[in-house]
Design an enzyme around this catalytic site. Structure first.
Site, PDB file in Angstrom:
ATOM      1  N   GLN A 167      -5.941  -2.487   6.665  1.00 47.92           N
ATOM      2  CA  GLN A 167      -7.314  -2.218   6.346  1.00 47.92           C
ATOM      3  C   GLN A 167      -7.709  -2.648   5.016  1.00 47.92           C
ATOM      4  OE1 GLN A 167      -9.289   1.251   8.200  1.00 47.92           O
ATOM      5  NE2 GLN A 167      -8.153   0.862  10.003  1.00 47.92           N
TER       6      GLN A 167
ATOM      7  N   HIS B 182      21.572  14.974  -6.725  1.00 49.77           N
ATOM      8  CA  HIS B 182      20.923  16.079  -6.013  1.00 49.77           C
ATOM      9  C   HIS B 182      21.466  17.299  -6.264  1.00 49.77           C
ATOM     10  CE1 HIS B 182      18.607  17.433  -2.749  1.00 49.77           C
ATOM     11  NE2 HIS B 182      19.619  18.399  -2.812  1.00 49.77           N
TER      12      HIS B 182
ATOM     13  N   GLU C 258     -17.666   7.203   9.057  1.00 53.30           N
ATOM     14  CA  GLU C 258     -17.623   8.587   8.706  1.00 53.30           C
ATOM     15  C   GLU C 258     -17.696   9.894  10.000  1.00 53.30           C
ATOM     16  OE1 GLU C 258     -19.820   9.223   4.531  1.00 53.30           O
ATOM     17  OE2 GLU C 258     -21.170   8.112   5.839  1.00 53.30           O
TER      18      GLU C 258
END
Length: 1333
Positions: A116, A357, A1265
């Protein structure tokens, strides 16, 4: 060494081309090198911390020891350039382009409508491209794992998954095209009805994946890896040196001489600390070429793993190993593999090292609790002390981020022991999001039984997340050991554990009650799992308890049903067809240009903002001297440098561009540093010294604002009927409230602008990522004190907007323009993600209170609403947001006596602004929560209470606007039918009767959303259309493309009206010099208003060409266009659409603020884990009345994206502020938007058929919306499931569940027996870690 010596030459390849660098700054990351040095801008900057995936690239290396090539995805923002010697980098530009040949991965995401705004698309493409290079026929699980670290704010992920699942082996059936009646389910495919059902895309048109056509790994790098002698690489930058030793001996020597120098392999901890926390390291040691750190060796008792191994490689190696071993030996290995699959994202795991880590010593580590519980050992080594072995336990982790290692020691390897018969190991975690999220709490647990017995011989329990280090529950273990594994022992352990895992109520991270509850829940889960194992082994014969299954996770086929175009519509007419987004392919190839992709020009400067660190204070001093002395810094811009107006005025209130005397919030802009590079500007900004004098009594919460009457005026009231009198005539009265947190826009492209001085008459080109160019134009002109005709604002496309780029860019662009004015040089300002979140605000936090009077049959007679929003320190559009809330407080309900009062609270937080939905999502949640409470009081099903109160037939709103409720009921009834509501409601009840610790809930929610701006002047549309002599058409209009497909729809309109193919029509950009005095692209009205303007312009042009068509009836479009020139017919036309004359009289409390309504209904079903609060949306069915869709693929994408954003608002996204008003959540590592793991497992969208709308172009409707509010169906489904859980504890009736319904709120609301054991601290007795905004 100094840079430039032979040992300092960096050689690597990018997209098949050799790159050699001699002078590399160790702080240069691959992302900035690609974008700024090589102009490969397809790789995007989204967050800078490896949390969004927008910068994903593929890294390939050759391994001489196995003579194999290894590909992995990685975040370019975390990859130091210094580390790429011998690597081949592939970016999105390297796999295909529209100029040559697009790659199947690029094609499928584009044609499946998975792009999009397109800003995240290159990262998505590269994640899947890398997966396919390693596994050409992946499973669906592989796809979702590969995308777990890639965020998208637009699509809702469904079309992305649909496009990429066409690569899966199992996709070779009807599931791929979204057919729920799948042949795998025993349903015959290809019925006559199915054959005519339109599809969004046709997978048969896709290019096949051909692995033989991929870029080959450079032979030169193979030769280099096999023949190049080991050598040390060393690079020196402005503030940091980098050394890559070639041997263990050299590494130990470096560490002995530089004990404070960090070791960097993956840069996933050191890098973010340097970038975001300003940590400086004079020397960094990168031991990536020390072979001893990467060895893997098996012994009779376990396995030694090199500390340099990446987490992904470690998982792969352990999986291969445990498949070869007896099951009883694999307990620790299996659990580690499980945990290794959820640490960070795939991109992070591909580079993060095991040793890194462990040494990071995170208190909530996913691995360290398991390593400690599993009795793992570390082999550490130093130059002076040699080797020694250290157990990983509570004594190894000595503080936050600290271990017991000596400064000069390094971890060489980790020993993982094999488990024994009768030994069980488990790990548990709870995180704000299911994937790519730091856990709230973790646990590693191990128990060892005497052979053939339930007597505990040894037990080990470790927790992460309840202190500065991982915690050993030693006393709790002491209660369990040498006792039988049963409920009696477990209950004893609970009491001790509550004492042992004590947390002060103000502990960092908050959620104290929840975290303490989780310690009990995890122990209980461990107890149940071990009981099941003992029963399987016939050690015990106890009555089986409920087996705790994980929440469902397999994605199911989904439906997207839309209306076919009318029979007889011309094939050339694109309106109503699922046309691909016009920029989708260029977005997928990385060719699409966004603001920061514009080429850098000669002399260009970068601007970095300096913001307030105090919430409410006088500025007593501003010292820029230190900043001005730093390399590259050119100037510092303050309020005194502004030649024109120093404030922006909205709603009668002034907002300072740059604070001069006083600051009103943390994050308010005070000055700006301009420098010759981004890094220099950032360092300069950090060097600016500001002194303050705090002012008394800052206001942060709505309750504080209410107490002190701190509001922005006007406050709004609407009332119909006689509310006060009506309460006396009802059967029952109930009072309740609900609170909603704010929401960050999290557009993938942060606020971006480039201001370029041009010409000799004070002229400026402003390239800005804005939804309202004319507002930005006016702001810049006023700030500089020059006419607007000297300012040309331009935007090609936005990487997302959602309302956050309506007003905010104007202020930022104005400051940038002052810098360009003062220096007379181009100035670029691209906000970093954390600064963007800190400065620009978001959706308004809301407090809704209601008093409701109703009858025993569920009819609501009277409601009195009070709406409060936290506006922040300036008004922005907050008053308009409040207006829209009180205008929507009826939703779809005809309540005869209704009053709503709305207030925008003035506080000392960053100013909030417009956000998709504009107050309606908050309002609707409050309204629907009131309905749910009424149902709970009466003991009636909530959907029945909704139905009895709905508008029916011709109706009138509380502000006297008439409308028809027919389509409202059609949406509701069709949604109930499509989702099989009654059947599934009974199935949910049956499920809940059979499960104690897992519950399901289902809810159906409606929406009525007013379309158009209530301010009539904003409803205009404008367009300029040119037809050139060759027949090509150029369209300019007032709307901005931000992913909603406005340019695509405009192209369709022009194609229909001019009766030419879409390929003839081009839309270049939006510019104030082409179309003046534009309105904002917002309120879901941009395509409608500007589409009408283009239609009008095209009608004018088509009419102008009528004489030519008659004169040359056999001519072509091109010949008519050419002839028009010689006939002196102008083929340029301006189209102006006035738009509806909406209005609202607040004194009379009546008006026509909207042109029409968009309706919808949505049913969602969830399953939740009552012990942890985790939930999963198992199915969503949404019916939308979108009129006659102009483009179903775009519209369905908008519906899905809005729904997911709403689901994030109501269930996931949480902004946290410190007691002093500082925003804690300033990036994707702290703020979680929905990811692939959050998509409903079955996500069905249905367009309401045969719906006409005479008020909009081609009978379409605005839809960007309205459907966001339907994400609340997930919230109310969760609340339904929580109610079922509470009933197990004898709790019935209404209860409070605030939004977002995060796991902590869900778990505590369930109020299970374990949660009830945790004491609750009294509010006011402690200072909370975070404010309840």
């Amino acid at each position: 060494m100094s840079a430039g010596m032979p040992g300092n030459t960096l050689c690597f390849f990018i997209n098949g081309k050799k790159v050699t660098e001699h002078h590399v700054d160790p702080e240069t990351m691959l992302l900035s090198y690609l974008r700024e040095r090589l102009a490969l801008t397809g790789t995007k900057y989204g967050c800078g911390g490896g949390g969004c995936g927008a910068c994903t690239v593929m890294v390939s290396r050759y391994r001489p020891e196995t003579k194999s090539i290894f590909h992995h995805s990685a975040n370019a923002c975390l990859l130091p350039l210094c580390q790429l010697h011998g690597a081949a980098i592939t970016t999105v530009e390297g796999i295909g382009s529209t100029k040559t040949r697009i790659h199947p991965v690029q094609e499928r995401i584009a044609k499946a409508h998975g792009s999009q705004c397109g800003f995240c698309t290159p990262g998505m493409v590269m994640s899947i491209y890398t997966l396919l290079r390693n596994k050409p026929q992946p499973s669906m699980d592989d796809i979702t794992q590969a995308l777990a670290g890639n965020l998208c704010r637009c699509t809702g992920y469904r079309p992305i998954l649909d496009g990429f699942k066409t690569f899966c082996e199992e996709s070779r059936c009807c599931q791929t095209n979204g057919d729920a009646n799948c042949c795998l389910n025993g349903v015959k495919n290809g019925t006559e009805t199915d054959a005519v059902k339109p599809q969004l895309f046709n997978k048969d048109e896709f290019l096949p994946l051909d692995p033989t056509q991929e870029l080959i790994f450079p032979p030169e790098l193979i030769l280099m890896a096999e023949s190049e002698p080991a050598r040390t690489l060393s690079f020196v930058g402005e503030g940091t040196s980098w050394v890559c030793p070639s041997s263990l001996e050299e590494l130990l020597g470096l560490k002995a001489r530089n004990p404070d120098a960090p070791l960097v392999i993956g840069n996933t901890n050191v890098g973010p600390n340097m970038k975001f926390k300003g940590v400086r390291h004079p020397l960094i040691i990168s031991p990536t070429r020390v072979t001893e750190l990467f060895q893997f060796s098996q012994t009779p008792n376990g396995v030694w793993v090199g500390a340099g191994c990446s987490l992904s490689e470690l998982r792969s190696d352990l999986e291969k190993l445990y498949l070869q071993l007896p099951e009883e030996k694999t307990e620790v290995l299996r659990v580690l593999c499980q945990q290794l699959g959820i640490v960070g994202s795939q991109q992070i795991r591909n580079v993060a090292s095991l040793g890194g880590h462990i040494m990071s010593a995170f208190p909530n580590s996913d691995l360290n609790t398991v390593l400690a519980a599993g009795n793992c050992l570390l082999s550490v080594v130093s130059e002076a002390g040699g080797r020694r072995e250290i157990p990983i336990n509570q004594d190894f982790f000595v503080g936050l981020g600290k271990t017991a290692l000596k400064p000069e020691e390094i971890i060489l390897s980790l020993f993982i022991p094999f488990s024994r018969k009768g030994e069980f190991v488990r790990a548990f975690r709870q995180a704000p999001r299911k994937e790519s999220a730091f856990p709230t709490l973790t646990a590693g647990m191990r128990v060892f039984f005497c052979e053939g017995s339930r007597l505990v011989q040894d037990v080990s329990v470790y927790y992460g997340g309840i202190g500065p280090t991982i915690v050993s529950a030693g006393r709790t273990c002491g209660v369990i050991v040498n006792r039988r594994w049963d409920e009696e022992t477990l209950n004893r352990a609970y009491d001790v554990l509550l004492e042992e895992a004590d947390l002060p109520p103000s502990a960092p991270g908050g959620k104290v009650e929840f975290r303490r509850s989780l310690t009990l829940s995890f122990l209980f889960k461990f107890h149940l799992e071990v009981m099941h194992k003992l029963r399987e082994m016939n050690v015990i014969q106890d009555e089986p308890q409920e087996e705790l299954q994980p929440l469902p996770k397999n994605i199911q086929p989904s439906l997207q049903e839309f209306e076919a175009v009318p029979k007889g519509q011309s094939q050339q007419d694109p309106v109503g067809r699922p046309i691909m987004h016009r920029s989708a392919l260029s977005q997928a190839t990385g060719e699409a240009v966004y603001c920061d992709d514009l080429p850098h020009t000669q002399g260009e400067l970068f601007m970095s903002l300096v913001t307030s660190s105090r919430a409410y204070a006088k500025i007593t001093g501003l010292d820029v001297s230190a900043a001005m002395q730093l390399p590259g810094v050119v100037d510092v811009i303050t309020a005194k440098d502004i030649p024109g107006k120093k404030v922006r005025t909205l709603m009668g209130y002034d907002e300072e561009l740059l604070a001069e005397d006083k600051v009103l919030c943390i994050g308010q802009m005070i000055c700006a540093v301009v420098a010759d590079s981004r890094s220099h500007a950032k360092r300069g900004a950090a060097a600016v010294k500001i002194s303050y004098e705090d002012l008394p009594d800052p206001i942060f919460t709505m309750e504080e604002a209410i107490e002190k009457s701190s509001y922005f005026e006007p406050r709004r009231v609407i009332e119909q009927g006689d509310v006060s009198s009506a309460f006396a005539s009802v059967d029952r009265v109930y009072e309740g409230e609900i609170r909603l947190g704010g929401q960050e826009h999290f557009y993938m492209e942060t606020q971006s602008m480039l201001v370029v001085p041009v010409g000799e008459e004070k002229e400026f080109n402003v390239y800005v990522s804005s939804q309202w160019l004319s507002y930005t134009q006016a702001a810049v002109a006023e700030t500089l004190g020059i006419p607007s005709n000297r300012i040309n604002c331009i935007v090609k496309r936005l990487g997302g907007g959602f309302g956050g780029k309506v007003t905010k860019p104007a202020i930022l662009a104005s400051i940038t323009a002052v810098a360009a004015w003062k220096t007379n040089r181009p100035v670029r300002c691209i906000l970093e993600r954390g600064d963007d979140m800190l400065i620009t605000g978001g959706r308004h936090p809301t407090l809704g209170k209601y008093k409701v009077g109703f009858m025993n049959d569920g009819r609501i007679v009277a409601v009195d609403f009070q709406f409060f929003i936290n506006a922040g320190c300036t008004v922005d559009e907050s008053v308009v947001v409040i207006e829209k809330m009180v205008l929507h407080m009826d939703n779809i309900y005809n309540i005869p006596n209704l009053r709503g009062r709305g207030s925008a609270c003035k506080t000392n937080l960053p100013s909030n602004t417009s956000f998709r939905g504009f107050g309606v999502p908050q309002c609707l949640l409050i309204v629907e929560n009131m309905l749910t409470d009424v149902a709970a009081v009466l003991g009636h099903p909530a959907h029945q209470v909704r139905e009895i109160n709905m508008y029916k037939g011709p109706s009138v709103t509380h502000y006297k606007l008439t409308f028809s409720a027919e389509n409202l009921h059609r949406c509701w009834d069709e949604c109930k039918l499509r989702c099989e509501y009654e059947t599934r409601r009974r199935a949910v009840e049956e499920f809940n009767q059979q499960h104690r610790w897992r519950k399901r809930g289902i809810a159906i929610i409606p929406v009525k959303y007013g379309m158009a701006f209530a301010e009539g002047f904003c409803n205009e549309g404008k367009a300029l259309v040119h037809i050139y002599k060759d027949g090509s058409v150029l369209v300019s209009h007032a709307g901005t493309e931000m992913g909603q497909g406005i340019h695509t729809k405009i192209q369709q309109v022009a194609s229909r009206e001019l009766q030419v193919p879409s390929s003839k029509i081009y839309i270049s950009e939006t510019s104030t010099s082409s179309v003046a005095n534009t309105c904002p692209t917002a309120a879901s009205f941009g395509s409608e208003a500007n589409g009408m303007a283009v239609k009008i312009a095209c009608e004018i042009l088509y009419k102008k060409m009528e004489p030519l068509r008659k004169k040359y009836p056999k001519g072509s479009w091109e010949s008519w266009a050419n002839a028009a020139f010689y006939e002196k017919i102008s083929l340029s036309a301006m189209g102006h659409y006035r738009g509806p004359d909406t209005h609202m009289d607040w004194e009379k409390m009546e008006g026509m603020p909207y042109s029409y309504f968009t309706f919808g209904a949505c049913c969602s079903e969830v399953e939740l884990d009552c012990l942890t609060g985790d939930s999963r949306t198992v199915r969503t069915d949404l019916v939308g009345d979108i009129g006659r869709s102009m483009n179903p693929s775009v519209d369905i994408g908008q519906i899905e994206g809005a729904f997911m954003q709403g689901m994030g608002l109501y269930t996931l996204e949480e902004l946290k502020f410190s007691p002093s008003g500082l925003l804690y959540t300033r990036g994707p590592s702290q703020y979680k938007i929905p990811a692939v793991c959050d998509v409903p497992l079955q996500f069905n969208i249905y367009q309401l058929q045969d719906s006409d709308n005479p008020h909009a172009i081609y009978s379409s409707k605005g839809l960007g919306e309205p459907f966001l509010s339907l994400g609340s169906s997930v919230f109310f489904a969760i609340k339904d499931a929580v109610a079922a859980a509470r009933s197990e504890s004898g709790l019935v009736g209404p209860f409070v569940l605030n939004s977002p319904a995060t796991p902590d709120k869900i778990c505590l609301a369930c109020s299970c027996p374990l949660t009830q054991k945790v004491p609750t601290a009294q509010p006011g007795s402690f200072k909370p870690w975070a404010l309840n905004i």
